[in-house]
Design an enzyme around this catalytic site. Structure first.
Site, short mmCIF file in Angstrom:
data_model
loop_
_atom_site.label_atom_id
_atom_site.label_comp_id
_atom_site.label_asym_id
_atom_site.label_seq_id
_atom_site.Cartn_x
_atom_site.Cartn_y
_atom_site.Cartn_z
N GLU A 119 20.07 -22.55 12.15
CA GLU A 119 19.67 -23.88 12.57
C GLU A 119 19.15 -23.86 14.08
O GLU A 119 20.32 -23.48 14.80
CB GLU A 119 20.88 -24.84 12.27
N CYS A 144 20.30 -31.08 19.81
CA CYS A 144 19.05 -30.28 19.26
C CYS A 144 18.26 -31.64 18.56
O CYS A 144 17.03 -31.76 18.54
CB CYS A 144 19.30 -29.47 18.16
#
Ligand SMILES: NC(=O)c1ccc[n+]([C@@H]2O[C@H](COP(=O)([O-])OP(=O)(O)OC[C@H]3O[C@@H](n4cnc5c(N)ncnc54)[C@H](O)[C@@H]3O)[C@@H](O)[C@H]2O)c1
Ligand SMILES: N[C@@H](CCC=O)C(=O)O
Length: 515
Positions: A286, A320
């Protein structure tokens, strides 16, 4: 009977009693700072000469703790220990494994403010962000425990007369877990317990900016009944220990969360078959984001301004999911920009271990230098509306910053800055706004602020992100409610905190018997 899952509530710090309790936790943790934390290999503490010193990014003279630092030899011992422990651990009743997670969740819940206070000191989190990070760690434990209980009998498949078929999930092997420092508790804990509860054993290498919170979590798992060797804790350099673990022939699963560059490097290295390796490595990666808040001309502009602020400046833009791009319809562009400017100028920035500020520092000198470098790029490529200054004399503080009039292809609108900076771009139409939102290599989160139902329906199909939010900010996914993971170069879309996540850590097995 396990209670149904519900996410951990957040603490309301406007309530005086909660505020006092948190101040007390900050005081108590301050007295504990500076402790030594060691590696954990095969159930034994290992102290090394080489140490990582974790400091408070809001006050760089304050040492949060010192942590032993593994090298390749110690990483080797950790993998061997995990490989040996796997043979027993994989045969544990999945429910008993889940119960370790539930016990750990209860322990953390009872010491919630203490863990959040560590996050304030170690990574400079404002109270609200620290509290949400701890709540998410508890959620991962509670949610994955329940998911494992659900999956333990496998999934139904058809049988025929004289033939019985079963479809079950089996444990994978040695898992290497490499988390980032930003969701220093939640992601570290979630990515560690997911393989554990599925029957894999783990070698965890925390991020070098947040090894103390990781060491505290490892202690809780030990106290909750994790047998020796099942979890090995090896802080160390990404280049040395990280590469060694990724390359190891006994590594079966790699769960990485972090930057695009390190993630793609891991994917490439994991594909390389090593001598003695007789399996393919599973990789969950990720990675980064360049996330956009789109504002339509038919929209509640208060909601739009609030969504842009929260998305851009929550935890100083170090998520993020941070909305570092605002793409606004030309009819409302000036108005939204002005509203965001006004609100940005009212945000408080400071040391969260001393006061309840909206924004703390950025995490370290290299982050500070990188973000300040982007201030120069922003001034060249666009128009500085507010902010732009930094001060690293005591800690790494940067003003919340707004740039306007950026070309969608500019560096500011393409590269992940990972700091408190939002860049505005004007769109002529809603269709163009969605095209601009999609024009980066990332595809993690996005938000659309619109009262136009047709436009929201279009966004469902055309806005290519893993987590799409309407009429709210694009950060703050909740475990079990908004499973999290991105498309394109944002990663493998594993959807942490979602119903499919644990299956990615296991190997499905079909068993068919003829009578
Ligand atoms: N998609 C998500 O769910 C998600 C969540 C949080 C953070 N992130 C991303 O993470 C990044 C910020 O975190 P970071 O600065 O910790 O990222 P990073 O990539 O620098 O580090 C992540 C982890 O990888 C380790 N590492 C570094 N080099 C390595 C190597 N060669 N081999 C193996 N491991 C290595 C680091 O020590 C750390 O533990 C941002 O790009 C952010 O978008 C993504
Ligand atoms: N899951 C978090 C982001 C994690 C990355 O930093 C969110 O939804 O904001």
């Amino acid at each position: 009977m396990v209670q149904p899952y519900k996410h951990e509530p957040f603490t309301d710090f406007t309530i005086e009693e909660n505020k006092k309790a948190f101040e007390e936790a900050l005081k108590q943790v301050k007295e504990e700072l500076g402790q030594q934390h060691d590696l954990l290999i095969d159930g034994e503490r290992v102290r090394t000469d080489d140490q990582i010193t974790s400091t408070n990014p809001a006050n760089t003279k304050q040492v949060v703790g010192t942590v032993s630092k593994a090298n390749a030899d110690l990483a080797e011992k950790a993998v061997q220990s995990a490989a040996t422990a796997f043979e027993d651990w994989r045969k544990w009743d999945p429910r008993a494994r889940a119960e370790i997670l539930f016990r750990a969740a209860s322990k953390i819940r009872r010491r919630k403010h203490e863990f959040s206070a560590y996050l304030v000191y170690e990574v400079g989190k404002p109270w609200k962000e620290a509290d949400a990070d701890t709540a998410e760690a508890i959620d991962f434990l509670e949610y994955y425990g329940r998911q494992m209980i659900e999956l333990k009998e496998g999934k139904p498949v058809e049988s025929r007369p004289g033939e019985e078929n079963r479809y079950i999930y089996t444990s994978t092997g040695v898992a290497v877990v490499i988390p980032p420092w930003n969701l220093a508790f939640a992601i570290m804990a979630g990515t560690t317990v997911a393989p554990l509860v599925t029957g894999s054993t783990v070698v965890m290498k925390p991020a070098s900016n947040s090894p103390v919170i990781a060491a505290k979590f490892v202690e809780v798992l030990e106290e909750s009944g994790l047998p020796k060797g099942v979890l090995n804790f090896v802080p160390g350099s990404g280049g040395e220990v990280g590469d060694y673990l990724v390359d190891h022939p006994k590594t079966a699963l790699i769960s990485f969360t972090g930057s695009r560059d390190v993630g793609t490097r891991i994917i490439k290295r994991a594909a390389e078959i090593q001598a003695g390796q007789n399996h393919l490595k599973q990789v969950i990666a990720e990675m980064g984001g360049k996330d956009t808040v789109v504002v339509d001309k038919e929209a509640d502009l208060e909601t739009a301004a609030e969504a842009i602020i929260v998305s851009a400046f929550g935890f100083s833009g170090q998520k993020c999911s941070s909305g570092s791009r605002a793409v606004v319809h030309e009819d409302v562009y000036d108005q939204v920009l002005e509203m965001v400017k006004e609100r940005t100028e009212k945000l408080t920035v400071g040391n969260a271990s001393e006061e309840n500020v909206y924004m703390g520092p950025v995490v370290d000198q290299s982050a500070f230098d990188k973000i300040m470098g982007y201030m120069d790029v922003g001034k060249e490529e666009g128009r500085l509306v507010t902010g732009g200054k930094g001060d690293d004399s005591k800690g790494y503080f940067i003003e919340p910053t707004v740039f306007a009039d950026l070309d969608p292809n500019s560096r500011m609108q393409q590269e992940e800055i990972f700091g408190p900076v939002v860049c505005f771009t004007k769109a002529k139409s809603f269709d163009e706004a969605i095209d601009i939102a999609n024009n980066t290599e990332y595809g993690l989160t996005g938000a659309v602020i619109s009262d136009n139902r047709d436009h929201l329906e279009k966004a469902k199909y055309d806005f290519h992100v893993g987590n799409l939010y309407f009429n709210r900010n694009c950060t703050g996914a909740i475990v079990g409610y908004q499973p999290f993971g991105g498309f394109k170069m944002s990663g493998t879309d594993s959807k942490a905190g979602g119903p499919d996540y644990l299956a990615l850590h296991m190997q499905a097995k079909t068993i068919s018997e003829k009578y």
